[in-house]
Design an enzyme around this catalytic site. Structure first.
Site, PDB file in Angstrom:
ATOM      1  N   ASP A  33     -21.083 -45.456  -6.225  1.00  0.00           N
ATOM      2  CA  ASP A  33     -21.390 -45.335  -4.806  1.00  0.00           C
ATOM      3  C   ASP A  33     -21.364 -43.858  -4.461  1.00  0.00           C
ATOM      4  O   ASP A  33     -20.796 -43.036  -5.197  1.00  0.00           O
ATOM      5  CB  ASP A  33     -20.389 -46.121  -3.953  1.00  0.00           C
ATOM      6  CG  ASP A  33     -20.984 -46.541  -2.620  1.00  0.00           C
ATOM      7  OD1 ASP A  33     -21.339 -47.721  -2.462  1.00  0.00           O
ATOM      8  OD2 ASP A  33     -21.152 -45.659  -1.745  1.00  0.00           O
ATOM      9  N   ASP A  50     -24.495 -39.516  -5.989  1.00  0.00           N
ATOM     10  CA  ASP A  50     -25.468 -39.476  -4.898  1.00  0.00           C
ATOM     11  C   ASP A  50     -26.833 -39.789  -5.498  1.00  0.00           C
ATOM     12  O   ASP A  50     -27.308 -39.081  -6.386  1.00  0.00           O
ATOM     13  CB  ASP A  50     -25.451 -38.063  -4.276  1.00  0.00           C
ATOM     14  CG  ASP A  50     -26.436 -37.927  -3.124  1.00  0.00           C
ATOM     15  OD1 ASP A  50     -27.351 -38.762  -2.987  1.00  0.00           O
ATOM     16  OD2 ASP A  50     -26.277 -36.963  -2.359  1.00  0.00           O
ATOM     17  N   LEU A  70     -27.994 -51.824  -5.347  1.00  0.00           N
ATOM     18  CA  LEU A  70     -27.698 -52.093  -3.941  1.00  0.00           C
ATOM     19  C   LEU A  70     -27.586 -50.804  -3.140  1.00  0.00           C
ATOM     20  O   LEU A  70     -27.469 -50.836  -1.914  1.00  0.00           O
ATOM     21  CB  LEU A  70     -26.376 -52.856  -3.824  1.00  0.00           C
ATOM     22  CG  LEU A  70     -26.235 -54.134  -4.649  1.00  0.00           C
ATOM     23  CD1 LEU A  70     -24.812 -54.667  -4.574  1.00  0.00           C
ATOM     24  CD2 LEU A  70     -27.213 -55.193  -4.157  1.00  0.00           C
ATOM     25  N   SER A  74     -29.070 -48.542   4.285  1.00  0.00           N
ATOM     26  CA  SER A  74     -29.433 -49.946   4.496  1.00  0.00           C
ATOM     27  C   SER A  74     -29.651 -50.294   5.971  1.00  0.00           C
ATOM     28  O   SER A  74     -29.652 -51.469   6.334  1.00  0.00           O
ATOM     29  CB  SER A  74     -28.364 -50.853   3.901  1.00  0.00           C
ATOM     30  OG  SER A  74     -27.149 -50.630   4.567  1.00  0.00           O
ATOM     31  N   ASN A 111     -35.728 -57.948   3.860  1.00  0.00           N
ATOM     32  CA  ASN A 111     -36.664 -58.675   4.717  1.00  0.00           C
ATOM     33  C   ASN A 111     -37.374 -57.725   5.667  1.00  0.00           C
ATOM     34  O   ASN A 111     -38.397 -58.093   6.236  1.00  0.00           O
ATOM     35  CB  ASN A 111     -35.910 -59.771   5.480  1.00  0.00           C
ATOM     36  CG  ASN A 111     -35.035 -59.207   6.568  1.00  0.00           C
ATOM     37  OD1 ASN A 111     -35.504 -58.954   7.668  1.00  0.00           O
ATOM     38  ND2 ASN A 111     -33.758 -58.977   6.301  1.00  0.00           N
ATOM     39  N   TYR A 135     -36.739 -47.564   7.378  1.00  0.00           N
ATOM     40  CA  TYR A 135     -35.970 -48.223   6.327  1.00  0.00           C
ATOM     41  C   TYR A 135     -36.849 -49.241   5.587  1.00  0.00           C
ATOM     42  O   TYR A 135     -36.922 -49.235   4.351  1.00  0.00           O
ATOM     43  CB  TYR A 135     -34.749 -48.907   6.957  1.00  0.00           C
ATOM     44  CG  TYR A 135     -34.066 -49.879   6.048  1.00  0.00           C
ATOM     45  CD1 TYR A 135     -33.445 -49.459   4.866  1.00  0.00           C
ATOM     46  CD2 TYR A 135     -34.038 -51.240   6.358  1.00  0.00           C
ATOM     47  CE1 TYR A 135     -32.824 -50.362   4.033  1.00  0.00           C
ATOM     48  CE2 TYR A 135     -33.412 -52.144   5.518  1.00  0.00           C
ATOM     49  CZ  TYR A 135     -32.813 -51.711   4.362  1.00  0.00           C
ATOM     50  OH  TYR A 135     -32.205 -52.606   3.524  1.00  0.00           O
TER      51      TYR A 135
END
Lengths: 264, 264, 264, 264, 264, 264
Positions: A33, A50, A70, A74, A111, A135
Site C-alpha cells: 500500500d 507508491d 486493489l 478509488s 462500476n 476516476y
C-alpha cells in the site's frame, strides 16, 4: 497454488477486509500500500510502495506470479492525483508484470466505468463505457491497458467492475450494487483457479435480488455469489432515505458520482 | 408509503384475491369496480365506477398517488365493449392520473398482446407485439398510452403482461403461464418500492419450471417470484387433457384465445 | 404415455446407464445395439441391429412411437466407420421413423459440433457450428437431417448436444461439461412430455457452476437439471492434473478432441 | 393486377398526390374520403365515406381486392376525434376487409409510433413503440389490429410508418424523414406485387443521406427509393431555421409532435 | 456557421491536408501545432501550443466554438510521450472546452483502439475495445474523456476512429482502411452541421469496397463518403507486397501496430 | 497468382459458364468432371474424375494450390447418390487438399441449406441451418467439413451459398436469388485475392433489388456484385406465372425444393 500473490491497496477499505482471506491461494502473500500498515499473522510480506513510482513497482512485483490489484485512488479526485496512481500506476504495474512474467491479474475496475447508464438498464460485458467521472475514466484506461497486455503479451486479467464492497449495504443504491467480502473472496478464488481466464469483464456484485448486471458471459469461471443485499433491506430503509425518482442516486448506475464536479 | 392507492377491477377475479393484500402499501386503499361489491375490513373505500365514464374516473382518481389498474374487460368480447372499457377506459384513467398528478401505475396488460408467438419461442421485452384477439389489441393500446404518458408527462407505469392469475394452475398451458397471487402481490410491492420505475414490460408469471418469458431486463425491480406451477403438475394432469402438438393450446402462447372469432 | 419407446445404443456407456430408467415413459421399451447384450428386467425387448443396415433399422423402428437415439460411433474414428453408423445410420433411422410415422425423437448430438469454440465463450442455440473432428461433423449431419425431417415431415427432434455423460466428472473440463444420468433422465422425460417440442438445440449439461452453455431458449421444456459437477471438485483435483492455460483441454470446448488427427 | 383497389383518404395531402398514380395496379380504382372531392380522369369511382361509420365502410370495401389506407386523422387532435377515425375507423376497415375477403392492405402508419426515440438512434422493425401523442397511439392500435388480422385471418398488411410525405422537404427534420411521392408510389407497387407480403413494418422514407431508419428486414420487397432530401438542403436551409441541439425538433424523431399537449 | 473553429495538430500529416479545407465552416479558423509552421492564406490564426501545457491549451481554446482535435502523438511511442500529449493533452483540451463553453468537438480517435480484432470481423460502435498499443490505449482514454464530458457537461464529440488518412492508399491493408481527405472534410462538415450530434463512434474510412466497419448507427449524420480505395488497387499491388495470410498485416485490423513492442 | 487452380464440376451448368473465365487467376487451370467433356482453349488440363473415388481425387488435387469446388449432385436426388458425390466426395476432396497442402477452397454450398426459412426473413451468416432436402443436408455436411479443416488444419474455405446461377433469372423466385456469372466470377477473384480468407459464409446472389440475404459480415472480401435481377423483371413476368402467396415457391427461400419427396 501460486508461489506468491501480490495484493496492492492492502491497507484500503477492500484490501483490509481481503488481505487475510487469500492465504490459501499462494505459499506467500505480499501486501502493499502507499500507506504504512501492519499485517496480521506471520506469513505476509509487507512492502510500502507508491504505484506511480515505476522502479518501486518493478521491485514490488518481482517474484510474484499473481496480482490482486486493489491499489490506487478509488473515489473522484483531482486529475493529477488520479493520473499518478491510476494511469501511471497501472501502466507501471503491467510493465512490471510483463518484465517479471506474471501471467494473471485481477484488476479492480469499477462500476463507475458505466456509471451514466440508467438504473433501469441491464448491462453485460458489451455495454458501452459511460464513465461518470475522472476516476471512472482512469478505470477505462486500466481496462484498456489490461486488454492490450492480454492480446500482445498473453497476460490474463479479470476486469472486475466492483459495485459497492462494504461489510453491509448502506443505502438504497447498494441494494443493487453491494458486493460482500465473501463473494469477492470466492471470485478471487475462481479467477486464479480456472485453467484459462482470458480477459473478461465481470460485474462485482453479490447475488442481489435487485440487479442491473449480467455475468452470464463469464459463466466459465464458476463464480456463484451467495450474499443478497435484500437481506439487509430493513436496516437500509431504517437508516437511509429512499431517493426520489429524479435523484441521481436513483437515476444513474453510478449514483452520486455523477454529481461530482471536476475537482481543481 | 403512499397516501392512497387505487385498485380498479377490485371485484374481478384477480382484484378479489388482491384487494386485501395491499393494505401495507398505502395509508388508504380505494377499491373500485363497475360491479357493486362489499369490501372486507374497514380501511378500504369502495367507489363504484364505469371506466368508460370520463367524469367518474376523474373523481375516482382524485386524491390517489398510485394505481393498480386491473379493471376492464379481461376476455375476448365484442369490439364495442372492449373499446368502451379498455380503450376509452384506459384513456380516461391516464388523463385522470395526469390531471391529479398520480405518478405511478401498475397496468395489468396481458400475455395476449404476444399471444401469436409460438410456445417454443422465448420472449423478452423486445418481442414484437402479436395480439391474439381484440382483447389483446386493446392491451396493446393500453401499453402505448402508458408509454406516451411516461415519455410526455413522466407518469411511470409497470406494464405487467399477466399470464394466468388463478389460485392454482388449471391446465397444461398454465404450467408455463401461471402467476400466483403471492407473486403478484410481491410484484406490486416491488413496483411501488423501487425509487425509479420507468415504463418496463414485465411478464407476469411465477417461477415456473416451464417458461417462455424472460424478465432479466427488469432485474432492477428485485422481483423474485417464488411459486412454481410444476408443484401442481399431478393435479393438472389428472384433471386436464394434455393437448395434442397441433392444438392451438399447445402451439401458441395465447392458447385458445387464438381460436376466438370476432364476436358480433 | 407412449406405446413403445425405442432406445438405440442401449449397450453403450450412456445407454447402459439409461436403459432401465425410462420404463415409466412407455408401455414397452425396445432396446437395441450393434453389440449383443442382455437386458435387465422383463419388460424390455432387445433387438440387435446395425444402424447402417437400412432394412434392419426399418424393422427395428416398426411399432415404436418414440426414439431415444444414442446409437452410433461416439468418439473420433475413421471416416468410413463414422459414415456408416452416424451418417447412413441416421438417415436410415429418420427414414424408418418417417415410414412408420414416429413423431418424436431425442437425438444424442454432441458438444463436439461446437468443439472449436473457446471455453471462454458462452453459446446458445444460435452459435455457429464448429465441429472438432469427423465425429463432430457427423453429428452436424444428424442435426441437419433432423431439421429437414421436422420442417418437411413434422417429426419433432430434441437435438441434445451431450457434454460428458458419466457417473461422475473425471477431469477439469468435465466440471463444465458433465451431465449426470439423473439429469439426462429428467431431460428425456421433459422431451416426451411437452405437448409441442419443435426441433430445439439443447446443451446436455447438468446445473454446473462452471458453465459455457445457455439453454434459456428451451425454457418451455421445463428442464431444471439438479446435479452440479462442482460437488466433485475435490475428487477431480485429486486425481486429474489441472491443464495449463494453453492446453487444448483448457482452450477449446471440445477439449482433447481438437487434437485428434484424421484417422486412416 | 388487382380487380379493384380502394384508396381511402384520397382527398388528403398524401391521397391527393397519390390517387392518380396508382391506376396501373388495378382495373378499377375506388377513391374515398370523408370530404367531398372530385376525381380527375374517368376510371376512378369516388365514394364519400366516414371511416367511423361501420356500415358505410362495409359498403365501401365491397368488391375491392386491395386497399391503400391513407384515411383518418393525421395530426395530433382531441381523443374523441382520433378514436372515431383512427380506432373505430381502422377496426371497421379490417372487419370489412375480413368479410369481403380482401387479402392485402397498405396501412399508412406513422413515424409518430416511435416519435420519442432520439434522432441519434437507428431503428429497425424491432424498435420498441414510443408514440409521441394520441395520434401516434392510434397508429399503434392500427398496427396491432393489422397484426391480429394477419395472424388470425391471413390478411397481409404493409405497416408503412410514413415519415414526411410532401412534395419537398420543408425543414431540417425532413432532411431525414422525407418521403417523396415517387418513392411512395414505388413502395405501393412493391407491396402489391410481391407474391407473399406478410405483415412487415416499413419505414416510409426516401433514400435520404441523413437517415434514422433501417428497412433491411424488408429487403424481400425490392423497394429501392430513389429520392434524396439532401438535394433540397439549400432550399431548406434558406427558408427554415436550423434547430438548436435541445430543440425537440432536433432531439426526437417525432420532432414537434412531442410538444403537443393533450387537446381537450 | 461557427465563429471560430480550432484545428489542433494542424502541421501534422492529416492537419496539413485539412487546414485549408475547412474555412467555410467558421468565420475564423485557428490553427495550432506543437511544431512551428506557416499557414497559407490570410484568414487563419496560427498559435503554437504544446497540448500537455494546461495553461497554453486554456488560452488556445478561448474564443472558439468548435474544435477539430487532430493533435498529439499518432504512432506507437514511449509511454511518457504518449501520456503527455494524448492523456494530459486530451484532459487539458476538454477542460479548456468546458471552461470556455465549447459545445462540439471532433476527436481524431483511431482504428487502433480496436486493432486486435481480426480483419475477418465486422465492427460497429458496440465492438469491444481491443487496443493494439499504448497509442491505441491513449485513444481509448480520449474516448472515455469525451464520453464523460458529454454525459456530465453536454459537450458533444464525434469520436472518429480514423483508418488511414493519406492522399492515396499505400498498401493492401489500406484498401480497407483508407480515408480520403475529401471524405474526411465532408465528415467534418456533417459533424458540425447536424443539429444534435451526441457522442457517436464513427469509423473513419472511405466508401471502400473492402470494408470492416459499419457506420449505420451514425446514419443521422448524413455522411456519405465517396472515395473508394479499390480505384487504387493496381498501384497498390504494383508497389506493395501482398501480405501472407499469417502476417499481422493480414490478420489484425491494426496491422503492423500489433507487432510494436513497448518502447522504452 | 496461383500456380494451378482446380475447378471441379467443370462440365456442369455453372462450371461450363465459369471454366473459361478464371484463367487469369492461375498459371494453369485444371478442369474436372465426372462427365467427359472437351475444354476450350489450350491452357486447361482436363481430368475426368468421380468425386466418390478417393484415390482419383487424391491424384486430381496433386499439384494444385486452389480449388473451386462446383462438383457433385446439385439437385434433390436419392440418398445413395447424394452421399456418394456430396458426402464421400467432399470428404475425399478435403482429405486430398490436406495431404497436398492446398490452402484455399471455394466450396459451392447452396441456399438450400437454409431453404425452409420464409422469404420474408432476412438471413446473415448466423441464420440457423434449415435444409430443404437431402441435397441441402449434404451441403450442411460440406460446410461442417470445411469448418473442421479450417479450425484443425488451417485450410481456408469460402462457403458460397449459391442462389440461382443461370444466364438470366427465369422465374419470380430468381428475382431474389439470381447470381449472374459475372458476379460469381468476381466473387472467385475476391476469394483468391484477399490475404486472409478464414471460413466465411457468403450468400451467392447478385445485387438484386429483392433480397433476402445479408453479406455485410463478409465486407472484408470487397465483393460488390453488379448485376440486378430486377433488370429482367419484364421477361420473367412475361414467361413465368406469379406464384400465389401460399405457393411454396413464394413461401420458402428454397422454393419448390421444399416440395420434393425423399426419392427412393
Amino acid at each position: 497454488m501460486m508461489e506468491r500473490l501480490l495484493i496492492t491497496g492492502a491497507a484500503g477499505g477492500v484490501g483490509a477486509m481481503m488481505r487475510n482471506r487469500l492465504g490459501h491461494l499462494a505459499q506467500h502473500v505480499r501486501l502493499s500500500d502507499i500507506a504504512d500498515f501492519e499485517a496480521e499473522g506471520e506469513t505476509a510480506e509487507v512492502i510500502q510502495c507508491d504505484l506511480g513510482d515505476a522502479d518501486g513497482v518493478l521491485d514490488l512485483v518481482a517474484g510474484c506470479d499473481g496480482i490482486v490489484h486493489l491499489g490506487g485512488v478509488s473515489v473522484e479526485d483531482r486529475f493529477d492525483r488520479i493520473r499518478w496512481a491510476n494511469i501511471d500506476g497501472v501502466y507501471n504495474l503491467y510493465e512490471a508484470a510483463r518484465r517479471h512474467d506474471v501471467k494473471r491479474i485481477l484488476f479492480a475496475s469499477s462500476n463507475h466505468v458505466v456509471g451514466y447508464h440508467p438504473q433501469t438498464s441491464r448491462l453485460d460485458d458489451r455495454a458501452p463505457l459511460r464513465p461518470d467521472g475522472l476516476y471512472g475514466v482512469s478505470k477505462c484506461f486500466g481496462e484498456a491497458i489490461a486488454s492490450l497486455y492480454h492480446d500482445k503479451f498473453g497476460i490474463e486479467t479479470a476486469l472486475v467492475r466492483i459495485g459497492s464492497c462494504f461489510p453491509e449495504p448502506k443505502d438504497h443504491r447498494m441494494l443493487s450494487t453491494w458486493l460482500s467480502i465473501d463473494d469477492l473472496v470466492s471470485l478471487v478464488e475462481c479467477v486464479f483457479r480456472v485453467p484459462r481466464l482470458g480477459c473478461p469483464v465481470i460485474y462485482g456484485a453479490s447475488n442481489n435480488s435487485m440487479t442491473w448486471w449480467d455475468n452470464a458471459h463469464a459463466g466459465y469461471l464458476g463464480w456463484t455469489p451467495q450474499s443478497n443485499a435484500e437481506d439487509y433491506r430493513q436496516e437500509v430503509e431504517r437508516s437511509a432515505q429512499i431517493p426520489q425518482p429524479d435523484d441521481p442516486a436513483a437515476v444513474y448506475q453510478g449514483g452520486k458520482f455523477t454529481t461530482d464536479p471536476i475537482y481543481e
